[in-house]
Design a protein around this motif. Sequence first.
Motif, PDB file in Angstrom:
ATOM      1  N   ASN A  93      28.070  16.814  11.450  1.00 27.71           N
ATOM      2  CA  ASN A  93      27.963  16.729   9.524  1.00 27.71           C
ATOM      3  C   ASN A  93      27.165  15.207  10.534  1.00 27.71           C
ATOM      4  OD1 ASN A  93      28.948  14.612   7.873  1.00 27.71           O
ATOM      5  ND2 ASN A  93      30.329  16.873   7.422  1.00 27.71           N
ATOM      6  N   GLU A  94      26.162  15.878   9.699  1.00 28.06           N
ATOM      7  CA  GLU A  94      24.644  14.869   8.937  1.00 28.06           C
ATOM      8  C   GLU A  94      25.607  13.234   8.407  1.00 28.06           C
ATOM      9  OE1 GLU A  94      22.288  14.777   9.816  1.00 28.06           O
ATOM     10  OE2 GLU A  94      22.612  16.866  11.166  1.00 28.06           O
ATOM     11  N   THR A  95      26.230  13.450   7.456  1.00 29.28           N
ATOM     12  CA  THR A  95      27.139  11.901   6.988  1.00 29.28           C
ATOM     13  C   THR A  95      27.646  10.954   8.188  1.00 29.28           C
ATOM     14  OG1 THR A  95      27.422  12.468   4.680  1.00 29.28           O
ATOM     15  CG2 THR A  95      28.724  11.480   5.270  1.00 29.28           C
ATOM     16  N   LEU A  96      28.413  11.656   8.961  1.00 30.99           N
ATOM     17  CA  LEU A  96      29.005  11.290   9.875  1.00 30.99           C
ATOM     18  C   LEU A  96      28.378  10.385  11.261  1.00 30.99           C
ATOM     19  CD1 LEU A  96      32.179  13.316   9.843  1.00 30.99           C
ATOM     20  CD2 LEU A  96      32.365  11.206   9.146  1.00 30.99           C
ATOM     21  N   ILE A  97      27.549  11.606  10.745  1.00 30.59           N
ATOM     22  CA  ILE A  97      26.617  11.020  12.634  1.00 30.59           C
ATOM     23  C   ILE A  97      25.269  10.211  11.931  1.00 30.59           C
ATOM     24  CG2 ILE A  97      24.479  12.160  13.891  1.00 30.59           C
ATOM     25  CD1 ILE A  97      25.357  14.995  13.556  1.00 30.59           C
ATOM     26  N   GLU A  98      25.223   9.949  10.778  1.00 28.67           N
ATOM     27  CA  GLU A  98      24.271   8.448  10.066  1.00 28.67           C
ATOM     28  C   GLU A  98      25.377   7.875   9.778  1.00 28.67           C
ATOM     29  OE1 GLU A  98      22.407  10.059   6.464  1.00 28.67           O
ATOM     30  OE2 GLU A  98      22.238  11.322   7.319  1.00 28.67           O
ATOM     31  N   SER A  99      26.488   7.557  10.071  1.00 32.13           N
ATOM     32  CA  SER A  99      27.638   6.645   9.922  1.00 32.13           C
ATOM     33  C   SER A  99      27.930   6.327  11.523  1.00 32.13           C
ATOM     34  CB  SER A  99      28.535   7.329   9.586  1.00 32.13           C
ATOM     35  OG  SER A  99      29.528   6.532   9.559  1.00 32.13           O
ATOM     36  N   ILE A 100      27.492   6.821  12.236  1.00 30.60           N
ATOM     37  CA  ILE A 100      27.968   6.677  13.670  1.00 30.60           C
ATOM     38  C   ILE A 100      26.667   5.856  14.157  1.00 30.60           C
ATOM     39  CG2 ILE A 100      27.365   8.922  15.001  1.00 30.60           C
ATOM     40  CD1 ILE A 100      30.442   5.787  15.278  1.00 30.60           C
ATOM     41  N   CYS A 101      25.090   6.488  13.525  1.00 28.70           N
ATOM     42  CA  CYS A 101      24.307   5.652  13.893  1.00 28.70           C
ATOM     43  C   CYS A 101      24.268   4.477  13.709  1.00 28.70           C
ATOM     44  CB  CYS A 101      23.029   6.752  13.682  1.00 28.70           C
ATOM     45  SG  CYS A 101      21.301   5.312  14.359  1.00 28.70           S
ATOM     46  N   ASN A 102      24.671   3.906  12.469  1.00 30.15           N
ATOM     47  CA  ASN A 102      24.903   2.559  11.881  1.00 30.15           C
ATOM     48  C   ASN A 102      25.614   1.633  12.500  1.00 30.15           C
ATOM     49  OD1 ASN A 102      24.353   0.719  10.132  1.00 30.15           O
ATOM     50  ND2 ASN A 102      26.244   0.994   8.905  1.00 30.15           N
ATOM     51  N   VAL A 103      26.755   2.090  13.097  1.00 33.48           N
ATOM     52  CA  VAL A 103      28.262   1.360  13.646  1.00 33.48           C
ATOM     53  C   VAL A 103      27.093   1.111  15.307  1.00 33.48           C
ATOM     54  CG1 VAL A 103      29.937   1.891  15.324  1.00 33.48           C
ATOM     55  CG2 VAL A 103      30.064   2.629  13.198  1.00 33.48           C
ATOM     56  N   LEU A 104      26.211   1.469  15.805  1.00 24.55           N
ATOM     57  CA  LEU A 104      25.796   1.314  16.989  1.00 24.55           C
ATOM     58  C   LEU A 104      24.984   0.038  16.512  1.00 24.55           C
ATOM     59  CD1 LEU A 104      24.863   4.667  18.667  1.00 24.55           C
ATOM     60  CD2 LEU A 104      26.533   3.061  19.252  1.00 24.55           C
ATOM     61  N   GLN A 105      24.371   0.206  15.720  1.00 20.71           N
ATOM     62  CA  GLN A 105      23.139  -0.428  15.013  1.00 20.71           C
ATOM     63  C   GLN A 105      23.373  -2.476  14.757  1.00 20.71           C
ATOM     64  OE1 GLN A 105      21.018   1.439  12.184  1.00 20.71           O
ATOM     65  NE2 GLN A 105      19.353   2.169  13.818  1.00 20.71           N
ATOM     66  N   VAL A 106      24.793  -1.592  14.243  1.00 16.89           N
ATOM     67  CA  VAL A 106      25.580  -3.029  13.788  1.00 16.89           C
ATOM     68  C   VAL A 106      26.103  -3.423  14.904  1.00 16.89           C
ATOM     69  CG1 VAL A 106      27.802  -4.272  13.005  1.00 16.89           C
ATOM     70  CG2 VAL A 106      26.122  -2.490  11.534  1.00 16.89           C
ATOM     71  N   LEU A 107      26.557  -2.865  16.249  1.00 18.33           N
ATOM     72  CA  LEU A 107      26.936  -3.286  17.376  1.00 18.33           C
ATOM     73  C   LEU A 107      25.830  -4.118  17.884  1.00 18.33           C
ATOM     74  CD1 LEU A 107      29.456  -0.768  18.433  1.00 18.33           C
ATOM     75  CD2 LEU A 107      29.934  -3.440  18.512  1.00 18.33           C
ATOM     76  N   ALA A 108      25.271  -3.147  18.537  1.00 22.22           N
ATOM     77  CA  ALA A 108      23.692  -4.021  18.622  1.00 22.22           C
ATOM     78  C   ALA A 108      23.190  -5.458  18.363  1.00 22.22           C
ATOM     79  CB  ALA A 108      22.309  -2.552  18.849  1.00 22.22           C
ATOM     80  N   LYS A 109      23.340  -5.682  17.063  1.00 19.69           N
ATOM     81  CA  LYS A 109      22.402  -6.742  16.448  1.00 19.69           C
ATOM     82  C   LYS A 109      24.396  -8.033  16.764  1.00 19.69           C
ATOM     83  CE  LYS A 109      23.867  -7.356  12.067  1.00 19.69           C
ATOM     84  NZ  LYS A 109      24.491  -6.807  10.623  1.00 19.69           N
ATOM     85  N   ASN A 110      25.591  -7.304  16.687  1.00 20.11           N
ATOM     86  CA  ASN A 110      26.405  -8.332  17.138  1.00 20.11           C
ATOM     87  C   ASN A 110      26.332  -8.444  18.298  1.00 20.11           C
ATOM     88  OD1 ASN A 110      26.903  -9.002  13.686  1.00 20.11           O
ATOM     89  ND2 ASN A 110      28.331  -7.057  13.933  1.00 20.11           N
ATOM     90  N   GLN A 111      26.114  -8.362  19.108  1.00 22.57           N
ATOM     91  CA  GLN A 111      26.456  -8.379  20.605  1.00 22.57           C
ATOM     92  C   GLN A 111      25.850  -9.635  20.740  1.00 22.57           C
ATOM     93  OE1 GLN A 111      22.915  -6.622  22.434  1.00 22.57           O
ATOM     94  NE2 GLN A 111      23.883  -5.864  24.776  1.00 22.57           N
ATOM     95  N   THR A 112      26.433 -10.797  21.648  1.00 21.49           N
ATOM     96  CA  THR A 112      26.447 -12.011  22.625  1.00 21.49           C
ATOM     97  C   THR A 112      25.178 -11.801  23.135  1.00 21.49           C
ATOM     98  OG1 THR A 112      27.552 -11.490  24.615  1.00 21.49           O
ATOM     99  CG2 THR A 112      28.635 -11.824  22.438  1.00 21.49           C
ATOM    100  N   PRO A 113      24.243 -13.063  23.184  1.00 26.09           N
ATOM    101  CA  PRO A 113      23.266 -13.586  23.769  1.00 26.09           C
ATOM    102  C   PRO A 113      23.339 -12.815  25.187  1.00 26.09           C
ATOM    103  CG  PRO A 113      24.508 -15.340  22.535  1.00 26.09           C
ATOM    104  CD  PRO A 113      25.073 -14.146  22.523  1.00 26.09           C
TER     105      PRO A 113
END
Length: 410
Positions: free
Chosen positions: A63-83
């Motif tokens: 399901n491309e919608t779900l795959i794109e969404s989980i890609c976004n989740v991973l990117q947001v986690l990377a952005k919110n990673q601690t120093p």
Amino acid sequence: MKGNTGEIDWGEIALAKRAAIEVLLHNNRGPFEGLPRTAGFGYPEPYTRDLMFAIFGIAVSGNETLIESICNVLQVLAKNQTPHGHIPSLVHDADDRGASDTTPLFLLGVGIFRKLTGEVDFLRDAVAKALTWMDYQSPDDRHMVAQQPTSDWRDEQWVPGYGLFVNTIVYCYLRMLGDDEQAEDLCAEMRQLAIDGGFIPHHIHEGLSVRSKPYFAFWAYKVYCSDKFDLLGNSLAILSGLAPLAQANEIIDWVEQLCAGMTRTGDLSVNLPPNFFPFTLPGDPDWHPRYKDFNMPGNYHNGGVWPFICGLYIAALVAAQRFGLAAQKLQELTRLVKLSKDPKLDFGFNEWIKAQTGQVMGVDWQTWSAALYLYAAECVETGKTPFFDEMRKANSAKLKCTVYGHKSYD
């Protein structure tokens, strides 16, 4: 589909798969920055660990919608990673920290996503930082990582020191990201015996193997350990190849035998194993007063039946080439995921079930319950374990893991 699967209702399984996709799509956008919900009825927050486990099922859904969404989740986690590289417990909240399993699960999630998409450098900088963070989680600066109590997914169960679950995730991401040398060293260390005699020879380092039992210890640290059975950690050990094929089948035989006994005594009313057993009872050395409010025997983390873990157990059965048993357990899981608190729902995909009664106790439309059902069904139908078949082959080809003072498995 491989092997003798008996009388399996594949039509009902197909219905459950469609329902699982519907649940995941329903949960795909929640009230926190449009990130996925952890459950459709309750838990509106995007919990990192739940969504990282959901990658297993989303990756095989197509399901491309779900795959794109989980890609976004991973990117947001990377952005919110601690120093220093730590991954937060809530995807959207960089200040919600303290979990021992979110960083290794993030690394595993990225590894699966890279395999799925072929993007070998996806989130390269965030992965490098997270790997550095994990390097510093080993108290003896070797390979196994340690944790504080209640800091992994079991928020109401004590796992001090070297927990099996977290270390199996570390092994999986090392293999997934191509660090085979460190993975082999971690495997060798985990397969040492847990120290249970009060004396540690200076040349021996504690491991997670249990003397005279086929499975890995729940946790160990210095002269302390718990030889209770952790279904999640041992299922991942089988799936990843930490437990070679012969040992994997011994673990499964032990589980099925113990569960048959629990059925006879009334401690288990479903044909799927609890997440943890034997149950911790009041008066046991590892009983904590707070357990009486949350973790009574057969409840929650103290032996509740969790559909997402059962999905991984089914995948482990496929990895151990127990195809018929895997199909039977998938049929039972299909029955279980139909149960719900809301009688109007055709499929509840509930969070967890009380072992003794089979009553649903958690919230309905739990994301990881739906996602791991999809993964389990894919494994049974294909006779393969996506993303892990190659990992087990690498382990089998490169390792002969010998346990100090214990049985060895080729």
